[in-house]
Design a protein around this motif. Structure first.
Motif, short mmCIF file in Angstrom:
data_model
loop_
_atom_site.label_atom_id
_atom_site.label_comp_id
_atom_site.label_asym_id
_atom_site.label_seq_id
_atom_site.Cartn_x
_atom_site.Cartn_y
_atom_site.Cartn_z
N LYS A 1 43.44 30.64 23.20
CA LYS A 1 43.34 30.76 24.67
C LYS A 1 41.92 30.45 25.18
CE LYS A 1 42.90 35.69 24.94
NZ LYS A 1 43.46 36.89 24.56
N HIS B 1 45.87 26.29 25.96
CA HIS B 1 46.31 26.03 27.34
C HIS B 1 46.44 24.52 27.55
CE1 HIS B 1 45.51 30.16 27.99
NE2 HIS B 1 44.19 30.05 27.99
N PHE C 1 55.37 30.18 29.86
CA PHE C 1 53.99 30.41 30.31
C PHE C 1 53.83 31.81 30.92
CE2 PHE C 1 54.59 25.83 30.26
CZ PHE C 1 53.54 25.45 29.46
N ARG D 1 48.72 29.13 29.29
CA ARG D 1 48.76 28.75 30.71
C ARG D 1 48.88 27.24 30.86
NH1 ARG D 1 44.12 32.33 31.27
NH2 ARG D 1 42.86 30.46 31.32
N SER E 1 48.08 24.29 33.88
CA SER E 1 47.55 24.00 35.21
C SER E 1 47.72 22.51 35.50
CB SER E 1 46.07 24.40 35.30
OG SER E 1 45.34 23.71 34.32
N GLU F 1 55.64 28.79 36.24
CA GLU F 1 54.45 29.66 36.16
C GLU F 1 53.24 28.76 35.93
OE1 GLU F 1 53.45 33.85 35.91
OE2 GLU F 1 55.48 33.19 35.53
N CYS F 2 52.51 28.41 36.96
CA CYS F 2 51.41 27.46 36.79
C CYS F 2 50.38 27.62 37.90
CB CYS F 2 51.96 26.02 36.81
SG CYS F 2 52.57 25.50 38.43
#
Ligand code: SF4
Length: 336
Positions: free
Chosen positions: A183, A206, A243, A248, A250, A277-278
Protein backbone atom coordinates in the motif's frame (compact mmCIF):
# COMPACT_ATOMS: atom_id res chain seq x y z
CA UNK A 1 29.35 -7.00 -19.24
CA UNK A 2 29.03 -8.15 -15.65
CA UNK A 3 25.68 -9.19 -14.18
CA UNK A 4 24.07 -6.72 -11.80
CA UNK A 5 23.32 -7.79 -8.25
CA UNK A 6 20.78 -5.01 -7.69
CA UNK A 7 17.50 -6.29 -9.09
CA UNK A 8 18.05 -9.88 -7.99
CA UNK A 9 15.64 -11.17 -5.36
CA UNK A 10 17.13 -12.20 -2.00
CA UNK A 11 16.82 -15.86 -3.04
CA UNK A 12 18.56 -15.12 -6.35
CA UNK A 13 21.36 -13.37 -4.46
CA UNK A 14 21.83 -16.52 -2.37
CA UNK A 15 21.95 -18.61 -5.56
CA UNK A 16 24.41 -16.18 -7.17
CA UNK A 17 26.87 -16.26 -4.26
CA UNK A 18 26.53 -20.04 -3.94
CA UNK A 19 27.42 -20.39 -7.63
CA UNK A 20 30.64 -18.49 -6.82
CA UNK A 21 31.48 -21.08 -4.15
CA UNK A 22 30.60 -18.71 -1.28
CA UNK A 23 28.42 -19.50 1.72
CA UNK A 24 24.69 -18.84 1.16
CA UNK A 25 24.51 -16.41 4.12
CA UNK A 26 26.64 -13.96 2.10
CA UNK A 27 23.65 -13.66 -0.26
CA UNK A 28 21.41 -12.72 2.69
CA UNK A 29 24.01 -10.17 3.82
CA UNK A 30 24.05 -8.70 0.32
CA UNK A 31 20.23 -8.40 0.29
CA UNK A 32 20.40 -6.67 3.66
CA UNK A 33 23.04 -4.18 2.48
CA UNK A 34 21.42 -3.44 -0.87
CA UNK A 35 17.74 -3.36 0.06
CA UNK A 36 17.42 -2.73 3.80
CA UNK A 37 20.46 -0.49 4.27
CA UNK A 38 20.59 1.01 0.73
CA UNK A 39 24.37 0.59 0.55
CA UNK A 40 25.48 1.72 -2.89
CA UNK A 41 29.12 0.65 -2.77
CA UNK A 42 31.08 -2.38 -1.64
CA UNK A 43 33.09 -0.43 0.93
CA UNK A 44 30.04 -0.01 3.18
CA UNK A 45 29.37 -3.75 3.35
CA UNK A 46 31.46 -4.25 6.47
CA UNK A 47 30.45 -7.81 7.37
CA UNK A 48 31.30 -9.29 3.96
CA UNK A 49 34.92 -10.41 3.83
CA UNK A 50 37.42 -8.86 1.40
CA UNK A 51 37.94 -12.28 -0.19
CA UNK A 52 34.20 -12.79 -0.73
CA UNK A 53 33.88 -9.31 -2.28
CA UNK A 54 36.83 -9.94 -4.56
CA UNK A 55 35.32 -13.26 -5.71
CA UNK A 56 31.91 -11.62 -6.36
CA UNK A 57 33.47 -8.72 -8.25
CA UNK A 58 34.94 -11.16 -10.76
CA UNK A 59 31.42 -12.01 -12.00
CA UNK A 60 29.16 -9.24 -10.75
CA UNK A 61 28.74 -5.51 -10.35
CA UNK A 62 26.43 -3.95 -7.78
CA UNK A 63 24.38 -2.15 -10.45
CA UNK A 64 24.08 1.06 -8.45
CA UNK A 65 24.85 4.42 -10.09
CA UNK A 66 24.54 7.92 -8.62
CA UNK A 67 22.42 10.57 -10.33
CA UNK A 68 24.32 12.66 -12.88
CA UNK A 69 22.26 15.79 -12.25
CA UNK A 70 19.73 17.24 -9.83
CA UNK A 71 17.52 20.26 -9.27
CA UNK A 72 15.47 21.41 -6.29
CA UNK A 73 12.20 23.28 -6.60
CA UNK A 74 11.17 26.24 -4.45
CA UNK A 75 8.52 23.90 -2.96
CA UNK A 76 11.15 21.33 -1.88
CA UNK A 77 10.50 18.86 -4.71
CA UNK A 78 13.79 17.38 -5.97
CA UNK A 79 14.45 15.99 -9.42
CA UNK A 80 17.28 13.57 -10.24
CA UNK A 81 18.72 12.71 -13.63
CA UNK A 82 20.16 9.23 -14.18
CA UNK A 83 22.04 7.76 -17.07
CA UNK A 84 20.28 4.61 -18.23
CA UNK A 85 22.12 2.67 -20.91
CA UNK A 86 23.75 4.15 -23.99
CA UNK A 87 23.14 7.86 -24.16
CA UNK A 88 19.72 7.56 -22.53
CA UNK A 89 18.64 9.58 -19.54
CA UNK A 90 15.75 9.21 -17.17
CA UNK A 91 14.42 11.31 -14.32
CA UNK A 92 13.00 10.63 -10.87
CA UNK A 93 11.29 13.08 -8.57
CA UNK A 94 11.12 13.15 -4.77
CA UNK A 95 8.06 14.94 -3.44
CA UNK A 96 8.15 15.83 0.27
CA UNK A 97 4.77 16.36 1.89
CA UNK A 98 4.37 16.70 5.69
CA UNK A 99 5.46 13.31 7.03
CA UNK A 100 5.78 11.68 3.60
CA UNK A 101 8.49 11.49 0.98
CA UNK A 102 7.21 10.04 -2.25
CA UNK A 103 9.44 8.90 -5.09
CA UNK A 104 8.02 9.29 -8.59
CA UNK A 105 9.77 6.46 -10.44
CA UNK A 106 10.52 6.08 -14.16
CA UNK A 107 10.13 2.71 -15.83
CA UNK A 108 11.25 3.47 -19.41
CA UNK A 109 13.51 5.92 -21.22
CA UNK A 110 10.84 7.82 -23.13
CA UNK A 111 7.49 6.20 -23.82
CA UNK A 112 5.74 4.70 -26.84
CA UNK A 113 2.19 5.58 -25.75
CA UNK A 114 2.37 8.98 -27.44
CA UNK A 115 -0.01 10.98 -25.23
CA UNK A 116 0.05 14.40 -26.83
CA UNK A 117 0.11 16.44 -23.62
CA UNK A 118 3.17 14.66 -22.21
CA UNK A 119 6.81 15.64 -22.75
CA UNK A 120 7.94 12.04 -22.21
CA UNK A 121 5.50 10.76 -24.83
CA UNK A 122 6.69 13.31 -27.35
CA UNK A 123 10.25 12.04 -27.31
CA UNK A 124 9.22 8.51 -28.27
CA UNK A 125 10.54 5.30 -26.78
CA UNK A 126 14.27 4.78 -26.26
CA UNK A 127 14.28 1.58 -24.25
CA UNK A 128 13.06 -0.24 -21.17
CA UNK A 129 14.77 0.10 -17.81
CA UNK A 130 15.91 -3.14 -16.23
CA UNK A 131 15.00 -3.94 -12.63
CA UNK A 132 18.35 -2.63 -11.38
CA UNK A 133 17.80 0.72 -13.14
CA UNK A 134 14.35 0.98 -11.54
CA UNK A 135 15.58 0.11 -8.03
CA UNK A 136 18.65 2.31 -8.42
CA UNK A 137 16.28 5.30 -8.36
CA UNK A 138 15.30 4.21 -4.83
CA UNK A 139 18.77 3.55 -3.43
CA UNK A 140 21.07 6.11 -5.09
CA UNK A 141 19.37 9.37 -4.10
CA UNK A 142 20.18 11.34 -0.94
CA UNK A 143 16.65 10.64 0.38
CA UNK A 144 17.03 6.84 -0.04
CA UNK A 145 16.48 6.06 3.64
CA UNK A 146 13.64 8.54 4.07
CA UNK A 147 11.29 7.44 1.30
CA UNK A 148 7.83 6.51 2.53
CA UNK A 149 5.98 5.91 -0.76
CA UNK A 150 6.55 5.36 -4.44
CA UNK A 151 4.45 6.07 -7.51
CA UNK A 152 5.26 4.54 -10.89
CA UNK A 153 4.25 7.77 -12.59
CA UNK A 154 7.56 9.01 -13.95
CA UNK A 155 8.80 8.48 -17.50
CA UNK A 156 7.27 5.56 -19.36
CA UNK A 157 4.24 3.31 -19.19
CA UNK A 158 5.06 0.78 -16.44
CA UNK A 159 2.79 -1.89 -17.92
CA UNK A 160 4.75 -1.66 -21.18
CA UNK A 161 7.79 -2.87 -19.22
CA UNK A 162 5.92 -5.17 -16.92
CA UNK A 163 8.52 -7.86 -16.26
CA UNK A 164 11.11 -5.40 -14.90
CA UNK A 165 8.50 -3.36 -13.01
CA UNK A 166 6.90 -6.47 -11.52
CA UNK A 167 10.28 -7.77 -10.33
CA UNK A 168 11.05 -4.38 -8.80
CA UNK A 169 7.71 -4.44 -6.93
CA UNK A 170 8.43 -7.98 -5.72
CA UNK A 171 11.78 -6.87 -4.28
CA UNK A 172 10.27 -3.69 -2.81
CA UNK A 173 7.58 -5.69 -1.02
CA UNK A 174 9.60 -8.78 -0.03
CA UNK A 175 10.15 -8.93 3.77
CA UNK A 176 13.85 -9.66 3.13
CA UNK A 177 13.94 -7.08 0.31
CA UNK A 178 12.91 -3.48 1.01
CA UNK A 179 10.14 -4.78 3.25
CA UNK A 180 7.60 -2.21 2.04
CA UNK A 181 3.87 -2.79 2.34
CA UNK A 182 2.21 -2.84 -1.13
CA UNK A 183 0.00 0.00 0.00
CA UNK A 184 3.03 2.31 -0.09
CA UNK A 185 3.24 1.78 -3.87
CA UNK A 186 0.97 3.09 -6.65
CA UNK A 187 1.29 2.11 -10.29
CA UNK A 188 -0.09 4.50 -12.86
CA UNK A 189 -1.16 3.34 -16.32
CA UNK A 190 -3.20 4.42 -19.29
CA UNK A 191 -4.78 0.93 -19.05
CA UNK A 192 -2.67 -1.56 -21.02
CA UNK A 193 -5.37 -4.20 -20.79
CA UNK A 194 -4.02 -7.71 -20.79
CA UNK A 195 -1.07 -6.63 -18.65
CA UNK A 196 -3.29 -4.63 -16.31
CA UNK A 197 -5.11 -7.85 -15.42
CA UNK A 198 -1.78 -9.52 -14.60
CA UNK A 199 -0.79 -6.60 -12.39
CA UNK A 200 -4.13 -6.66 -10.58
CA UNK A 201 -3.86 -10.42 -9.99
CA UNK A 202 -0.17 -10.60 -9.12
CA UNK A 203 0.26 -7.53 -6.89
CA UNK A 204 -1.66 -5.73 -4.18
CA UNK A 205 -0.36 -2.19 -4.86
CA UNK A 206 -2.68 0.72 -5.54
CA UNK A 207 -3.69 1.54 -9.09
CA UNK A 208 -3.98 4.94 -10.80
CA UNK A 209 -5.48 5.17 -14.27
CA UNK A 210 -4.75 8.09 -16.59
CA UNK A 211 -8.28 8.86 -17.72
CA UNK A 212 -8.34 12.52 -18.87
CA UNK A 213 -11.50 12.27 -21.00
CA UNK A 214 -14.54 9.97 -20.68
CA UNK A 215 -15.53 10.18 -24.36
CA UNK A 216 -13.77 7.58 -26.56
CA UNK A 217 -13.20 9.76 -29.64
CA UNK A 218 -12.04 12.76 -27.64
CA UNK A 219 -9.72 10.60 -25.52
CA UNK A 220 -8.34 8.97 -28.64
CA UNK A 221 -7.49 12.38 -30.11
CA UNK A 222 -4.89 12.89 -27.35
CA UNK A 223 -4.17 9.34 -26.20
CA UNK A 224 -3.49 6.87 -29.02
CA UNK A 225 -3.57 4.00 -26.49
CA UNK A 226 -7.36 4.41 -26.33
CA UNK A 227 -7.59 2.59 -29.66
CA UNK A 228 -6.08 -0.67 -28.43
CA UNK A 229 -7.35 -0.45 -24.85
CA UNK A 230 -10.69 1.39 -24.71
CA UNK A 231 -11.38 3.13 -21.41
CA UNK A 232 -14.75 1.39 -20.99
CA UNK A 233 -13.01 -1.99 -21.12
CA UNK A 234 -10.42 -0.80 -18.62
CA UNK A 235 -13.10 0.32 -16.18
CA UNK A 236 -15.01 -2.93 -16.75
CA UNK A 237 -11.92 -4.90 -15.74
CA UNK A 238 -11.28 -2.71 -12.71
CA UNK A 239 -14.85 -3.22 -11.52
CA UNK A 240 -14.06 -6.93 -11.10
CA UNK A 241 -11.69 -6.15 -8.21
CA UNK A 242 -12.42 -5.26 -4.61
CA UNK A 243 -11.42 -1.79 -3.45
CA UNK A 244 -13.33 -1.78 -0.18
CA UNK A 245 -10.22 -2.82 1.78
CA UNK A 246 -6.66 -1.56 1.67
CA UNK A 247 -6.22 -1.45 -2.09
CA UNK A 248 -7.23 1.77 -3.81
CA UNK A 249 -7.93 2.84 -7.37
CA UNK A 250 -7.78 6.45 -8.51
CA UNK A 251 -8.36 8.09 -11.87
CA UNK A 252 -6.06 10.90 -12.98
CA UNK A 253 -7.78 13.69 -14.87
CA UNK A 254 -5.60 16.50 -16.19
CA UNK A 255 -7.80 19.50 -16.93
CA UNK A 256 -7.50 21.36 -20.22
CA UNK A 257 -9.56 24.50 -20.88
CA UNK A 258 -12.19 23.75 -23.51
CA UNK A 259 -11.27 20.10 -24.04
CA UNK A 260 -12.44 18.10 -21.03
CA UNK A 261 -13.64 20.58 -18.42
CA UNK A 262 -17.39 21.05 -18.89
CA UNK A 263 -20.53 19.56 -17.34
CA UNK A 264 -20.88 17.10 -20.19
CA UNK A 265 -17.54 15.57 -19.21
CA UNK A 266 -18.32 15.62 -15.51
CA UNK A 267 -21.64 13.85 -16.10
CA UNK A 268 -20.06 11.23 -18.36
CA UNK A 269 -17.44 10.58 -15.68
CA UNK A 270 -20.16 10.16 -13.07
CA UNK A 271 -21.89 7.61 -15.33
CA UNK A 272 -18.62 5.78 -16.07
CA UNK A 273 -17.40 5.55 -12.47
CA UNK A 274 -20.64 5.63 -10.46
CA UNK A 275 -20.78 2.95 -7.77
CA UNK A 276 -17.06 2.17 -8.01
CA UNK A 277 -15.05 2.68 -4.83
CA UNK A 278 -12.54 5.15 -6.27
CA UNK A 279 -11.23 8.69 -6.32
CA UNK A 280 -10.80 11.13 -9.20
CA UNK A 281 -7.74 13.37 -8.97
CA UNK A 282 -7.98 16.57 -10.97
CA UNK A 283 -4.53 17.71 -12.10
CA UNK A 284 -3.61 21.15 -13.28
CA UNK A 285 -2.18 20.99 -16.81
CA UNK A 286 1.38 22.28 -17.02
CA UNK A 287 2.00 24.12 -20.25
CA UNK A 288 4.43 22.46 -22.63
CA UNK A 289 5.82 23.93 -25.88
CA UNK A 290 3.86 23.69 -29.15
CA UNK A 291 0.69 22.42 -27.54
CA UNK A 292 -2.53 24.37 -28.13
CA UNK A 293 -4.36 23.86 -24.81
CA UNK A 294 -4.13 25.81 -21.57
CA UNK A 295 -5.00 24.58 -18.10
CA UNK A 296 -8.67 24.90 -17.15
CA UNK A 297 -9.31 27.93 -14.91
CA UNK A 298 -9.25 27.31 -11.14
CA UNK A 299 -12.96 28.10 -10.74
CA UNK A 300 -13.85 25.65 -13.50
CA UNK A 301 -11.83 22.92 -11.77
CA UNK A 302 -13.58 23.69 -8.48
CA UNK A 303 -17.02 23.43 -10.14
CA UNK A 304 -16.04 20.17 -11.84
CA UNK A 305 -14.83 18.75 -8.54
CA UNK A 306 -18.01 19.78 -6.73
CA UNK A 307 -20.22 18.26 -9.43
CA UNK A 308 -18.49 14.89 -9.07
CA UNK A 309 -18.56 14.98 -5.28
CA UNK A 310 -22.24 15.96 -5.25
CA UNK A 311 -23.00 12.91 -7.37
CA UNK A 312 -21.13 10.44 -5.19
CA UNK A 313 -17.81 10.29 -7.06
CA UNK A 314 -15.04 11.31 -4.65
CA UNK A 315 -12.94 13.99 -6.31
CA UNK A 316 -10.02 16.14 -5.22
CA UNK A 317 -7.77 18.69 -6.91
CA UNK A 318 -4.18 17.51 -6.65
CA UNK A 319 -1.58 20.07 -5.61
CA UNK A 320 0.98 20.74 -8.31
CA UNK A 321 4.59 20.20 -7.33
CA UNK A 322 7.94 20.97 -8.89
CA UNK A 323 6.69 22.96 -11.88
CA UNK A 324 9.62 25.44 -11.72
CA UNK A 325 12.14 22.62 -12.27
CA UNK A 326 10.02 20.86 -14.93
CA UNK A 327 9.31 18.03 -12.50
CA UNK A 328 5.51 18.22 -12.45
CA UNK A 329 3.14 15.76 -14.14
CA UNK A 330 3.74 15.42 -17.86
CA UNK A 331 6.93 17.51 -17.81
CA UNK A 332 9.66 14.87 -17.46
CA UNK A 333 11.87 14.74 -20.51
CA UNK A 334 15.13 13.22 -19.26
CA UNK A 335 17.23 16.09 -20.51
CA UNK A 336 20.69 16.96 -19.33
FE1 SF4 B 1 3.67 7.66 -21.64
FE2 SF4 B 1 2.37 8.33 -19.41
FE3 SF4 B 1 3.39 10.22 -21.01
FE4 SF4 B 1 1.27 8.81 -21.84
S1 SF4 B 1 1.33 10.22 -20.07
S2 SF4 B 1 3.10 9.31 -23.05
S3 SF4 B 1 1.71 6.80 -20.94
S4 SF4 B 1 4.55 8.70 -19.85
Amino acid sequence: MKTKLLGKSPDELVAAVSACGLKPFVGRQLADWLYAKKAVDWSRMGNISKAAKARLQQDFELGTAPPVGSAVSSDGTAKYLFKAGDGRYIESVVIPDEDRKTLCVSSQAGCRMGCKFCMTGRQGWHGNLDTAEILNQFVSIPEASELTNAVFMGMGEPLDNYDSVSRAIEILTAPDGFGWSPKRITLSTIGVLPVLKRFMDEHRCHLAVSLHNPFPEERLSMMPGQKAWPLEEVVKLIRQYDFSGQRRVSFEYTMFAGWNDDKRHADALIRLLGGLECRVNLIRFHKIPDFPYECAPALRMEEFKNRLNNHGVVCTIRASRGEDILAACGMLAGQR
